[in-house]
Design a protein around this motif. Structure first.
Motif, PDB file in Angstrom:
ATOM      1  N   LEU A  30     -56.810  24.897  -7.069  1.00 35.94           N
ATOM      2  CA  LEU A  30     -57.096  24.953  -8.498  1.00 35.94           C
ATOM      3  C   LEU A  30     -56.330  23.822  -9.160  1.00 35.94           C
ATOM      4  CD1 LEU A  30     -58.058  26.328 -11.167  1.00 35.94           C
ATOM      5  CD2 LEU A  30     -56.026  27.789 -10.991  1.00 35.94           C
ATOM      6  N   ARG A  31     -57.048  22.979  -9.910  1.00 38.85           N
ATOM      7  CA  ARG A  31     -56.420  21.846 -10.595  1.00 38.85           C
ATOM      8  C   ARG A  31     -56.746  21.909 -12.074  1.00 38.85           C
ATOM      9  NH1 ARG A  31     -59.220  20.036  -6.501  1.00 38.85           N
ATOM     10  NH2 ARG A  31     -60.788  19.033  -7.759  1.00 38.85           N
ATOM     11  N   PHE A  32     -55.735  21.660 -12.906  1.00 34.98           N
ATOM     12  CA  PHE A  32     -55.920  21.529 -14.346  1.00 34.98           C
ATOM     13  C   PHE A  32     -55.684  20.068 -14.708  1.00 34.98           C
ATOM     14  CE2 PHE A  32     -54.398  25.943 -13.922  1.00 34.98           C
ATOM     15  CZ  PHE A  32     -55.463  26.602 -14.540  1.00 34.98           C
ATOM     16  N   ASN A  33     -56.510  19.534 -15.586  1.00 29.04           N
ATOM     17  CA  ASN A  33     -56.365  18.149 -16.026  1.00 29.04           C
ATOM     18  C   ASN A  33     -56.591  18.072 -17.529  1.00 29.04           C
ATOM     19  OD1 ASN A  33     -56.174  16.611 -13.417  1.00 29.04           O
ATOM     20  ND2 ASN A  33     -58.058  17.750 -13.069  1.00 29.04           N
ATOM     21  N   ALA A  34     -55.965  17.092 -18.153  1.00 30.72           N
ATOM     22  CA  ALA A  34     -56.167  16.841 -19.577  1.00 30.72           C
ATOM     23  C   ALA A  34     -56.209  15.338 -19.804  1.00 30.72           C
ATOM     24  CB  ALA A  34     -55.034  17.457 -20.400  1.00 30.72           C
ATOM     25  N   GLU A  35     -57.214  14.897 -20.545  1.00 23.85           N
ATOM     26  CA  GLU A  35     -57.296  13.488 -20.907  1.00 23.85           C
ATOM     27  C   GLU A  35     -56.256  13.194 -21.981  1.00 23.85           C
ATOM     28  OE1 GLU A  35     -61.231  12.674 -22.258  1.00 23.85           O
ATOM     29  OE2 GLU A  35     -62.099  12.996 -20.274  1.00 23.85           O
ATOM     30  N   THR A  36     -55.831  11.977 -22.018  1.00 21.02           N
ATOM     31  CA  THR A  36     -54.903  11.561 -23.060  1.00 21.02           C
ATOM     32  C   THR A  36     -55.641  10.691 -24.071  1.00 21.02           C
ATOM     33  OG1 THR A  36     -54.240   9.620 -21.782  1.00 21.02           O
ATOM     34  CG2 THR A  36     -52.908  11.617 -21.511  1.00 21.02           C
ATOM     35  N   VAL A  37     -55.134  10.666 -25.296  1.00 18.68           N
ATOM     36  CA  VAL A  37     -55.661   9.789 -26.331  1.00 18.68           C
ATOM     37  C   VAL A  37     -54.541   8.819 -26.693  1.00 18.68           C
ATOM     38  CG1 VAL A  37     -56.576   9.633 -28.676  1.00 18.68           C
ATOM     39  CG2 VAL A  37     -57.272  11.528 -27.178  1.00 18.68           C
ATOM     40  N   GLY A  56     -57.952  15.215 -26.729  1.00 14.02           N
ATOM     41  CA  GLY A  56     -58.409  14.972 -25.369  1.00 14.02           C
ATOM     42  C   GLY A  56     -59.102  16.185 -24.793  1.00 14.02           C
ATOM     43  N   VAL A  57     -59.822  15.978 -23.725  1.00  8.25           N
ATOM     44  CA  VAL A  57     -60.598  17.024 -23.077  1.00  8.25           C
ATOM     45  C   VAL A  57     -59.783  17.643 -21.955  1.00  8.25           C
ATOM     46  CG1 VAL A  57     -62.687  17.492 -21.736  1.00  8.25           C
ATOM     47  CG2 VAL A  57     -62.767  15.879 -23.636  1.00  8.25           C
ATOM     48  N   LYS A  58     -59.718  18.974 -21.954  1.00 12.38           N
ATOM     49  CA  LYS A  58     -59.057  19.706 -20.865  1.00 12.38           C
ATOM     50  C   LYS A  58     -60.136  20.204 -19.918  1.00 12.38           C
ATOM     51  CE  LYS A  58     -57.016  22.403 -23.838  1.00 12.38           C
ATOM     52  NZ  LYS A  58     -56.235  23.508 -24.425  1.00 12.38           N
ATOM     53  N   ARG A  59     -59.786  20.266 -18.637  1.00 12.58           N
ATOM     54  CA  ARG A  59     -60.742  20.782 -17.658  1.00 12.58           C
ATOM     55  C   ARG A  59     -59.999  21.379 -16.488  1.00 12.58           C
ATOM     56  NH1 ARG A  59     -62.634  17.927 -13.219  1.00 12.58           N
ATOM     57  NH2 ARG A  59     -61.407  16.118 -12.691  1.00 12.58           N
ATOM     58  N   ALA A  60     -60.715  22.199 -15.747  1.00 17.03           N
ATOM     59  CA  ALA A  60     -60.177  22.771 -14.514  1.00 17.03           C
ATOM     60  C   ALA A  60     -61.191  22.523 -13.414  1.00 17.03           C
ATOM     61  CB  ALA A  60     -59.927  24.268 -14.677  1.00 17.03           C
ATOM     62  N   ALA A  61     -60.686  22.338 -12.226  1.00 12.34           N
ATOM     63  CA  ALA A  61     -61.535  22.139 -11.058  1.00 12.34           C
ATOM     64  C   ALA A  61     -61.033  23.050  -9.946  1.00 12.34           C
ATOM     65  CB  ALA A  61     -61.505  20.680 -10.610  1.00 12.34           C
ATOM     66  N   VAL A  62     -61.966  23.599  -9.216  1.00 16.69           N
ATOM     67  CA  VAL A  62     -61.654  24.460  -8.078  1.00 16.69           C
ATOM     68  C   VAL A  62     -62.367  23.875  -6.874  1.00 16.69           C
ATOM     69  CG1 VAL A  62     -61.906  26.781  -7.091  1.00 16.69           C
ATOM     70  CG2 VAL A  62     -61.486  26.505  -9.550  1.00 16.69           C
ATOM     71  N   SER A  63     -61.689  23.829  -5.753  1.00 13.85           N
ATOM     72  CA  SER A  63     -62.339  23.394  -4.518  1.00 13.85           C
ATOM     73  C   SER A  63     -61.897  24.302  -3.393  1.00 13.85           C
ATOM     74  CB  SER A  63     -62.005  21.931  -4.206  1.00 13.85           C
ATOM     75  OG  SER A  63     -60.610  21.767  -4.035  1.00 13.85           O
ATOM     76  N   GLY A  64     -62.694  24.339  -2.368  1.00 13.56           N
ATOM     77  CA  GLY A  64     -62.351  25.169  -1.221  1.00 13.56           C
ATOM     78  C   GLY A  64     -63.230  24.837  -0.040  1.00 13.56           C
ATOM     79  N   SER A  65     -62.796  25.298   1.109  1.00 15.58           N
ATOM     80  CA  SER A  65     -63.602  25.143   2.315  1.00 15.58           C
ATOM     81  C   SER A  65     -63.383  26.359   3.198  1.00 15.58           C
ATOM     82  CB  SER A  65     -63.233  23.850   3.057  1.00 15.58           C
ATOM     83  OG  SER A  65     -61.893  23.898   3.493  1.00 15.58           O
ATOM     84  N   GLY A  66     -64.402  26.663   3.986  1.00 14.27           N
ATOM     85  CA  GLY A  66     -64.288  27.836   4.836  1.00 14.27           C
ATOM     86  C   GLY A  66     -65.464  28.000   5.766  1.00 14.27           C
ATOM     87  N   ILE A  67     -65.623  29.218   6.225  1.00 11.04           N
ATOM     88  CA  ILE A  67     -66.697  29.581   7.137  1.00 11.04           C
ATOM     89  C   ILE A  67     -67.499  30.715   6.525  1.00 11.04           C
ATOM     90  CG2 ILE A  67     -65.446  28.840   9.203  1.00 11.04           C
ATOM     91  CD1 ILE A  67     -64.746  31.789   9.696  1.00 11.04           C
ATOM     92  N   PHE A  68     -68.733  30.875   6.980  1.00 10.55           N
ATOM     93  CA  PHE A  68     -69.581  31.940   6.459  1.00 10.55           C
ATOM     94  C   PHE A  68     -69.096  33.284   6.974  1.00 10.55           C
ATOM     95  CE2 PHE A  68     -72.261  28.162   6.493  1.00 10.55           C
ATOM     96  CZ  PHE A  68     -72.603  28.127   5.159  1.00 10.55           C
ATOM     97  N   ARG A  69     -68.865  34.220   6.037  1.00  9.20           N
ATOM     98  CA  ARG A  69     -68.338  35.535   6.414  1.00  9.20           C
ATOM     99  C   ARG A  69     -69.099  36.685   5.771  1.00  9.20           C
ATOM    100  NH1 ARG A  69     -65.507  36.684  10.194  1.00  9.20           N
ATOM    101  NH2 ARG A  69     -64.424  38.263   9.043  1.00  9.20           N
ATOM    102  N   ASP A  70     -69.799  36.425   4.680  1.00 14.77           N
ATOM    103  CA  ASP A  70     -70.407  37.514   3.933  1.00 14.77           C
ATOM    104  C   ASP A  70     -71.759  37.050   3.407  1.00 14.77           C
ATOM    105  OD1 ASP A  70     -70.555  39.990   2.397  1.00 14.77           O
ATOM    106  OD2 ASP A  70     -70.121  38.743   0.653  1.00 14.77           O
ATOM    107  N   GLU A  71     -72.818  37.627   3.921  1.00 17.35           N
ATOM    108  CA  GLU A  71     -74.167  37.190   3.578  1.00 17.35           C
ATOM    109  C   GLU A  71     -74.433  37.257   2.073  1.00 17.35           C
ATOM    110  OE1 GLU A  71     -78.694  38.523   4.606  1.00 17.35           O
ATOM    111  OE2 GLU A  71     -77.178  38.737   6.174  1.00 17.35           O
ATOM    112  N   ALA A  72     -73.963  38.303   1.406  1.00 19.43           N
ATOM    113  CA  ALA A  72     -74.239  38.480  -0.021  1.00 19.43           C
ATOM    114  C   ALA A  72     -73.568  37.400  -0.873  1.00 19.43           C
ATOM    115  CB  ALA A  72     -73.792  39.867  -0.478  1.00 19.43           C
ATOM    116  N   SER A  73     -72.267  37.153  -0.668  1.00 16.58           N
ATOM    117  CA  SER A  73     -71.599  36.140  -1.492  1.00 16.58           C
ATOM    118  C   SER A  73     -72.078  34.737  -1.127  1.00 16.58           C
ATOM    119  CB  SER A  73     -70.071  36.239  -1.398  1.00 16.58           C
ATOM    120  OG  SER A  73     -69.600  35.860  -0.134  1.00 16.58           O
ATOM    121  N   ASP A  74     -72.421  34.492   0.146  1.00 18.60           N
ATOM    122  CA  ASP A  74     -72.965  33.192   0.553  1.00 18.60           C
ATOM    123  C   ASP A  74     -74.285  32.930  -0.162  1.00 18.60           C
ATOM    124  OD1 ASP A  74     -70.824  32.977   2.291  1.00 18.60           O
ATOM    125  OD2 ASP A  74     -71.988  33.526   4.063  1.00 18.60           O
TER     126      ASP A  74
END
Length: 135
Positions: A30-37, A56-74
């Protein structure tokens, strides 16, 4: 605060009845970022950069990696991506709190080696204001 287990950092997606954990993630970020003026001008003290607070604009980014484990959430993640939908997500950070708000899936990648499992990588970008609830 004591050290926390990485597996307890959870990414959850709204499924209409609540939030379900995105299954099979081996790593999450999880990353939070904010632009500066920049308001630096010719008379700035010592020619040091000056920034305008509260802008300035604030934003958040989420990244992840994994394997398939649950048909419904996939299936839910794939459908949300192909629909280009913005969906509510939660990111639970142990002993810190929960970040919740609208995100869009901006990347969904699949990979596999002939002698291994199929893996996936995902990236989310915030699409509105986020709420934080302390643990």
């Amino acid at each position: 605060m004591a050290a926390q287990k990485g597996k307890d950092l959870l990414v959850k997606i709204a499924d209409g009845a609540g939030f379900v954990t995105v299954a099979g993630l081996r790593s999450r970020q999880l990353r939070f970022n904010a632009e500066t003026v920049d308001v630096t001008h010719a008379e700035s003290a010592g020619r040091w950069r000056e920034l305008l607070g509260g802008t300035g604009v604030k934003r958040a980014a989420v990244s992840g990696s994994g394997i398939f484990r649950d048909e419904a959430s996939d299936a839910l993640m794939r459908q949300v991506f192909f629909d280009g939908a913005v969906r509510d997500f939660q990111v639970v950070v142990p002993d810190f709190g929960t970040v919740e708000g609208a995100f869009q899936i901006t990347a969904l990648e699949f990979a596999g080696n002939h002698n291994g499992e199929v893996t996936y990588d995902l990236a989310l970008e915030s699409a509105g204001p986020l709420a934080f609830t302390a643990a």
